[in-house]
Design a protein around this motif. Structure first.
Motif, short mmCIF file in Angstrom:
data_model
loop_
_atom_site.label_atom_id
_atom_site.label_comp_id
_atom_site.label_asym_id
_atom_site.label_seq_id
_atom_site.Cartn_x
_atom_site.Cartn_y
_atom_site.Cartn_z
N LYS A 1 -12.86 8.39 -0.16
CA LYS A 1 -13.96 7.84 0.63
C LYS A 1 -14.77 6.85 -0.19
O LYS A 1 -14.76 6.88 -1.44
N SER A 2 -15.49 6.00 0.53
CA SER A 2 -16.34 5.02 -0.14
C SER A 2 -17.79 5.48 -0.23
O SER A 2 -18.58 4.90 -0.98
N GLN B 1 -23.00 6.30 -2.80
CA GLN B 1 -21.83 5.43 -2.83
C GLN B 1 -20.83 5.90 -3.88
O GLN B 1 -21.19 6.44 -4.93
N ASP C 1 0.85 -1.18 0.00
CA ASP C 1 0.00 0.00 0.00
C ASP C 1 0.89 1.24 0.00
O ASP C 1 1.46 1.61 1.04
N ARG D 1 -11.20 13.44 -5.18
CA ARG D 1 -10.53 12.31 -4.52
C ARG D 1 -9.06 12.61 -4.25
O ARG D 1 -8.55 12.42 -3.14
N LYS E 1 -15.72 3.63 -9.07
CA LYS E 1 -14.33 3.53 -9.49
C LYS E 1 -14.01 4.60 -10.53
O LYS E 1 -14.88 5.07 -11.26
N LEU F 1 -5.03 3.87 -6.14
CA LEU F 1 -6.29 4.59 -5.92
C LEU F 1 -7.40 4.03 -6.80
O LEU F 1 -8.54 3.86 -6.35
N ASN F 2 -7.06 3.72 -8.03
CA ASN F 2 -8.08 3.29 -8.99
C ASN F 2 -8.63 1.90 -8.73
O ASN F 2 -9.65 1.52 -9.30
N GLU F 3 -7.95 1.14 -7.89
CA GLU F 3 -8.42 -0.21 -7.60
C GLU F 3 -9.70 -0.21 -6.76
O GLU F 3 -10.45 -1.18 -6.76
N GLN F 4 -9.93 0.88 -6.04
CA GLN F 4 -11.07 0.96 -5.13
C GLN F 4 -12.12 1.94 -5.65
O GLN F 4 -11.81 2.86 -6.42
N ALA F 5 -13.35 1.77 -5.20
CA ALA F 5 -14.41 2.74 -5.49
C ALA F 5 -14.27 3.90 -4.50
O ALA F 5 -14.56 3.75 -3.31
N ASN F 6 -13.76 5.04 -4.97
CA ASN F 6 -13.49 6.17 -4.09
C ASN F 6 -13.75 7.53 -4.74
O ASN F 6 -13.29 8.56 -4.25
#
Length: 321
Positions: free
Chosen positions: A194-195, A213, A24, A188, A216, A110-115
């Motif tokens: 944030k999610s 919500q 990370d 972001r 991505k 960063l792009n791997e998660q929905a944020n």
């Protein structure tokens, strides 16, 4: 001309991420003394290398501002926190070609998660309005006014983001256009990962707070969406509106447009329809090929004119080119 600067900036952030190896990249925290020394060294290099470092800023005030930011660093920081601190300083230089970016490793993480907040927004003097809802929650629709995000006014957020966007000079129109397409990513990267988000939305006379919500980043349009808008000419009565979204040869080529040919056709149509008033829309135009911009400018001069007054380089930069 800017090759050395680009290498310098890329080296800086890659060097920071190289301090430690981790799955990370945002988990690593750097000692404040190291961060302060690196930032001070970076801007010292820029002062020596960038010919326009003080073009839009008073030198003493700008130096004091940079020193003030550095001196306020008193805690360990992640790479994203460092990025958020120095990005606005680069924007103050007023040069589109001079900025700092997260590394590919950082961006991929960063792009791997929905944020990303799932809303595309249009900003004007009356506030921020939803252009599109990219999420799966259909409670927010185009035309709704966005008042707050997580209890903070959208106007304050807009001001903060504009202060971090690098453009030539003091242009604000280009920043509005960029945020129109890229607000979720800028929010972001510069404000919060944030999610989910608590947003205050106004529709007519009704105001409601909703929790939405994140999505991505791959669902957010890229800046290519701005560049994909073609040149165009509209004539209504004695008024013509010519839109030139870019002077970039490569962007225009991708759209199958030849700049000089299009321009010749437009002015022939303007003469044919006896147009008396011409509006040139350059709001999303961030520059491009100088010969195209010079050719466009030549349409308004009958005598020879000078497009470039001079090209400035520093002694250090001159040794790199």
């Amino acid at each position: 001309m800017f090759r050395f600067l680009c290498l310098l900036l890329c080296f800086y952030l890659y060097a920071l991420t190289g301090y430690a190896q981790t799955d990370d990249p945002f988990a690593v925290r750097y000692h404040p003394d190291s961060v302060k020394a690196d930032i001070a060294g970076l801007f010292e290099e820029l002062r020596e290398a960038h010919p326009g470092f003080y073009r839009y800023q008073d030198s003493t005030a700008f130096d004091n501002s940079i020193d003030s930011v550095i001196q306020q660093i008193d805690q360990e920081m992640t790479i994203l926190e460092i990025y958020r601190v120095i990005k606005p300083i680069f924007a103050q230089i007023g040069c589109l070609h001079t900025s700092v970016h997260l590394t590919e490793e950082n961006t991929n993480a960063l792009n791997e998660q929905a944020n990303c907040i799932p809303l595309l927004l249009s900003f004007d003097t009356n506030g921020a309005f939803v252009l599109d809802n990219l999420g799966d929650d259909d409670r927010i629709v185009p035309g709704d006014q966005l008042i707050e995000i997580d209890g903070r006014s959208v106007q304050d957020i807009f001001t903060q983001l504009c202060a971090a966007i690098p453009l030539d000079g003091n242009s604000t129109a280009g920043k509005r256009t960029l945020l129109q397409y890229q607000f979720p990513k800028w929010y972001r990267n510069m404000i919060a990962v944030k999610s989910e988000f608590d947003v205050t939305v106004k529709r007519g006379q009704s105001t409601e707070v909703l929790t939405i919500q994140a999505i991505k980043a791959d669902r957010v349009p890229g800046y290519e969406a701005v560049m994909s808008v073609p040149m165009s000419l509209e004539i209504e009565g004695s008024v013509a509106t010519m839109r030139i979204p870019t002077f970039s040869k490569s962007s225009l080529k991708r759209q199958g447009q030849r700049f000089e040919k299009e321009l010749k056709h437009y002015f022939a149509e303007i003469e044919k329809h006896n147009v008396q008033h011409l509006i040139v829309d350059l709001r999303s135009n961030s520059g491009g090929t100088d010969s195209y911009a010079a050719h466009f400018t030549s349409q308004f001069f009958e005598e020879p004119f000078r497009y470039w007054d001079r090209i400035e380089v520093t002694e250090k930069l001159a040794g790199q080119i």
